[in-house]
Enzyme design. Structure first.
Site, PDB file in Angstrom:
ATOM      1  N   ARG A  10       8.786   0.134  10.580  1.00 11.14           N
ATOM      2  CA  ARG A  10       8.839  -0.292  11.978  1.00 11.14           C
ATOM      3  C   ARG A  10      10.303  -0.305  12.400  1.00 11.14           C
ATOM      4  O   ARG A  10      11.185  -0.695  11.628  1.00 11.14           O
ATOM      5  CB  ARG A  10       8.256  -1.701  12.153  1.00 11.14           C
ATOM      6  N   GLU A  39       9.540   2.866  21.882  1.00 13.27           N
ATOM      7  CA  GLU A  39       9.108   4.244  21.635  1.00 13.27           C
ATOM      8  C   GLU A  39       8.487   4.846  22.887  1.00 13.27           C
ATOM      9  O   GLU A  39       7.597   4.239  23.458  1.00 13.27           O
ATOM     10  CB  GLU A  39       8.105   4.271  20.479  1.00 13.27           C
ATOM     11  N   ARG A  68       0.830  -1.213   0.000  1.00 11.56           N
ATOM     12  CA  ARG A  68       0.000   0.000   0.000  1.00 11.56           C
ATOM     13  C   ARG A  68       0.862   1.260   0.000  1.00 11.56           C
ATOM     14  O   ARG A  68       0.694   2.154  -0.822  1.00 11.56           O
ATOM     15  CB  ARG A  68      -0.892   0.018   1.246  1.00 11.56           C
ATOM     16  N   ILE A  69       1.788   1.343   0.962  1.00  8.27           N
ATOM     17  CA  ILE A  69       2.552   2.587   1.128  1.00  8.27           C
ATOM     18  C   ILE A  69       3.705   2.647   0.117  1.00  8.27           C
ATOM     19  O   ILE A  69       3.897   3.663  -0.561  1.00  8.27           O
ATOM     20  CB  ILE A  69       3.063   2.713   2.583  1.00  8.27           C
ATOM     21  N   ASP A 102      10.839  -6.680  -3.472  1.00  7.63           N
ATOM     22  CA  ASP A 102       9.634  -7.197  -2.825  1.00  7.63           C
ATOM     23  C   ASP A 102       9.364  -8.592  -3.361  1.00  7.63           C
ATOM     24  O   ASP A 102       8.775  -8.753  -4.435  1.00  7.63           O
ATOM     25  CB  ASP A 102       8.434  -6.259  -3.090  1.00  7.63           C
ATOM     26  N   HIS A 110       7.681   8.959  15.367  1.00  4.21           N
ATOM     27  CA  HIS A 110       6.601   8.088  14.862  1.00  4.21           C
ATOM     28  C   HIS A 110       5.347   8.899  14.530  1.00  4.21           C
ATOM     29  O   HIS A 110       4.266   8.652  15.069  1.00  4.21           O
ATOM     30  CB  HIS A 110       6.269   6.978  15.868  1.00  4.21           C
ATOM     31  N   ASP A 136      11.781   7.419  11.573  1.00 11.54           N
ATOM     32  CA  ASP A 136      10.539   7.812  12.249  1.00 11.54           C
ATOM     33  C   ASP A 136      10.097   6.794  13.295  1.00 11.54           C
ATOM     34  O   ASP A 136       9.251   7.091  14.129  1.00 11.54           O
ATOM     35  CB  ASP A 136       9.421   7.954  11.186  1.00 11.54           C
TER      36      ASP A 136
HETATM   37  N1  NAD Z   1       5.325   5.246  10.764  1.00 16.55           N
HETATM   38  C1  NAD Z   1       4.001   5.173  10.720  1.00 16.55           C
HETATM   39  O1  NAD Z   1       3.313   6.050  11.268  1.00 16.55           O
HETATM   40  C2  NAD Z   1       3.333   4.037   9.982  1.00 16.55           C
HETATM   41  C3  NAD Z   1       1.974   4.142   9.655  1.00 16.55           C
HETATM   42  C4  NAD Z   1       1.385   3.126   8.898  1.00 16.55           C
HETATM   43  C5  NAD Z   1       2.107   2.000   8.526  1.00 16.55           C
HETATM   44  N2  NAD Z   1       3.425   1.916   8.918  1.00 16.55           N
HETATM   45  C6  NAD Z   1       4.211   0.726   8.542  1.00 16.55           C
HETATM   46  O2  NAD Z   1       4.489   0.773   7.158  1.00 16.55           O
HETATM   47  C7  NAD Z   1       4.812  -0.554   6.707  1.00 16.55           C
HETATM   48  C8  NAD Z   1       4.143  -0.811   5.358  1.00 16.55           C
HETATM   49  O3  NAD Z   1       2.741  -0.798   5.509  1.00 16.55           O
HETATM   50  P1  NAD Z   1       1.784  -1.143   4.259  1.00 16.55           P
HETATM   51  O4  NAD Z   1       0.394  -0.828   4.700  1.00 16.55           O
HETATM   52  O5  NAD Z   1       2.290  -0.550   3.013  1.00 16.55           O
HETATM   53  O6  NAD Z   1       1.983  -2.737   4.195  1.00 16.55           O
HETATM   54  P2  NAD Z   1       1.506  -3.698   3.010  1.00 16.55           P
HETATM   55  O7  NAD Z   1       1.240  -5.008   3.668  1.00 16.55           O
HETATM   56  O8  NAD Z   1       0.446  -3.089   2.180  1.00 16.55           O
HETATM   57  O9  NAD Z   1       2.810  -3.821   2.107  1.00 16.55           O
HETATM   58  C9  NAD Z   1       3.964  -4.450   2.551  1.00 16.55           C
HETATM   59  C10 NAD Z   1       4.755  -4.918   1.341  1.00 16.55           C
HETATM   60  O10 NAD Z   1       5.978  -5.495   1.840  1.00 16.55           O
HETATM   61  C11 NAD Z   1       6.243  -6.653   1.074  1.00 16.55           C
HETATM   62  N3  NAD Z   1       7.144  -7.548   1.776  1.00 16.55           N
HETATM   63  C12 NAD Z   1       6.861  -8.510   2.699  1.00 16.55           C
HETATM   64  N4  NAD Z   1       7.976  -9.136   3.097  1.00 16.55           N
HETATM   65  C13 NAD Z   1       8.992  -8.565   2.412  1.00 16.55           C
HETATM   66  C14 NAD Z   1      10.392  -8.781   2.395  1.00 16.55           C
HETATM   67  N5  NAD Z   1      10.955  -9.734   3.149  1.00 16.55           N
HETATM   68  N6  NAD Z   1      11.160  -8.011   1.598  1.00 16.55           N
HETATM   69  C15 NAD Z   1      10.603  -7.046   0.829  1.00 16.55           C
HETATM   70  N7  NAD Z   1       9.271  -6.805   0.790  1.00 16.55           N
HETATM   71  C16 NAD Z   1       8.479  -7.552   1.576  1.00 16.55           C
HETATM   72  C17 NAD Z   1       4.880  -7.254   0.792  1.00 16.55           C
HETATM   73  O11 NAD Z   1       4.912  -8.131  -0.320  1.00 16.55           O
HETATM   74  C18 NAD Z   1       4.051  -6.005   0.533  1.00 16.55           C
HETATM   75  O12 NAD Z   1       4.033  -5.667  -0.841  1.00 16.55           O
HETATM   76  C19 NAD Z   1       4.390  -1.495   7.846  1.00 16.55           C
HETATM   77  O13 NAD Z   1       5.529  -1.857   8.580  1.00 16.55           O
HETATM   78  C20 NAD Z   1       3.509  -0.615   8.714  1.00 16.55           C
HETATM   79  O14 NAD Z   1       3.519  -1.047  10.054  1.00 16.55           O
HETATM   80  C21 NAD Z   1       4.043   2.897   9.621  1.00 16.55           C
END
Ligand code: NAD
Length: 333
Positions: free
Chosen positions: A243, A272, A162-163, A182, A291, A267
């Site tokens: 994370r 934390e 997603r992100i 990925d 964060h 971040d």
């Molecule tokens: N800092 C913040 O405030 C904040 C807020 C929201 C989310 N996040 C974090 O952002 C991260 C991403 O969230 P998202 O919603 O995009 O997740 P998501 O599940 O939509 O996407 C994660 C991607 O990582 C890939 N992936 C899995 N294992 C992998 C590996 N070993 N090597 C490479 N790629 C791999 C998956 O195939 C997937 O495409 C998460 O860790 C989430 O906790 C942080």
């Protein structure tokens, strides 16, 4: 059903949860909220024992806690990750885990991009802000020398879900080359963005900016460690908005002190807030934010609405929006 139904929030980051209380009261749902992030597990057990739905932010959901519940049918993790929740323990008890991955994708992508620009353009850098130095009567760009052109440089995205895929789309317009690592990239994203994923090693070796967007799990914990840092260029920057556990921060501090990479913008932390002796604090080639990638006024309201939607869907007998362990639902049919 709604009469005996009870929602317990173990910990929260909002100023208060009066809006939630009001909305739930309209449907006759009982509501209790606590701040148990630092509390002993026994206290969390006692206060959540008879909840139908438990909403957690940072409190750890351990097998012991799950075993202590008498009625719980759903846990909602307030946020986009769920690494503080033992999913297997919930699945074993037939409890569904919901999370809210769809409230702040734009904010996190924008924050990662802001940090990448900050690293490259050094609008803020290390402990310096130019606004302050100009106010002190200084007029000097030497503190940020050397600086390199961002257009034409390579941005490596680790995790393109997603992100990460939003970072990809937004950065596409900036003239950088984009690279993705990925191994589980969805076919849809691969086709839409025409991505040919590369290995972690190739990405680290080729990128001028590396940005992390994977979930934290056994496979990704410490993915950025002494070895992967050694692959990075001495002019490269690391950005982490995913994370804290994804990065070995001692190894990163060593790489930053020895200038084997140019800098980092972080971040998220394993603990934390981090302790005052956290190895990155005070380094002159680091940007730290507390964060807050997820935050905007809009995202804050969106997550509250989505959590209530999840609760009401359950009360109304509808299927959960985004269950982490959908096998629980299949088993109960
Ligand atoms: N800092 C913040 O405030 C904040 C807020 C929201 C989310 N996040 C974090 O952002 C991260 C991403 O969230 P998202 O919603 O995009 O997740 P998501 O599940 O939509 O996407 C994660 C991607 O990582 C890939 N992936 C899995 N294992 C992998 C590996 N070993 N090597 C490479 N790629 C791999 C998956 O195939 C997937 O495409 C998460 O860790 C989430 O906790 C942080």
């Amino acid at each position: 059903m709604a009469g005996e139904f009870k929602v317990v929030v173990t910990d929260y980051i909002e100023a208060d949860l009066d809006w939630e209380r009001e909305q739930l009261a309209k449907r006759g749902v009982g509501f209790e909220c606590y701040q148990l992030k630092q509390a002993p597990e026994e206290e969390v057990m006692r206060l959540t024992a008879d909840a139908d739905v438990v909403v957690v932010n940072m409190v750890k959901v351990t097998p012991r806690l799950v075993d202590s519940w008498t009625k719980c049918r759903m846990v909602i993790r307030h946020g986009a990750g769920y690494d503080n929740v033992n999913v297997q323990a919930l699945t074993d008890r037939g409890i569904v885990l919901e999370y809210i991955p769809d409230y702040c994708q734009h904010e996190v992508a924008e924050h990662a991009i802001a940090l990448m620009f900050a690293c490259c353009r050094k609008v803020v850098w290390g402990r310096g802000v130019f606004d302050d130095s100009v106010a002190r009567g200084e007029w000097d760009f030497k503190p940020i020398v050397p600086m390199f052109r961002m257009a034409g440089s390579t941005v490596g995205i680790i995790g393109c879900g997603r992100i990460g895929s939003l970072v990809y789309r937004k950065m596409s317009a900036t003239g950088v080359k984009l690279m993705v690592c990925d191994p589980y990239l969805s076919e849809r994203t691969r086709e839409e963005l025409n991505i040919e994923p590369v290995s972690l090693e190739e990405l680290c070796k080729s990128s001028d900016l590396v940005t992390l967007h994977t979930p934290l799990n056994d496979e990704t914990r410490g993915i950025i460690n002494a070895k992967s840092l050694s692959w990075m260029k001495p002019t490269a920057y690391l950005v982490n908005t995913s994370r804290g556990g994804m990065v070995d921060h001692d190894a990163l501090a060593d790489a930053l002190k020895s200038r084997s990479i140019a800098g980092a913008a972080i971040d998220v932390f394993e603990k934390e807030p981090p302790n005052s002796d956290f190895p990155l604090i005070g380094l002159d080639n680091v940007i730290i934010t507390p964060h807050l990638s997820w935050y905007s006024k809009d995202a804050e309201q969106t997550i509250r609405e989505k959590i209530l939607e999840d609760i009401f869907r359950m009360i109304d007998g509808l299927s959960p929006r985004i269950p982490v362990n959908p096998e629980v639902l299949r088993a109960s049919k």
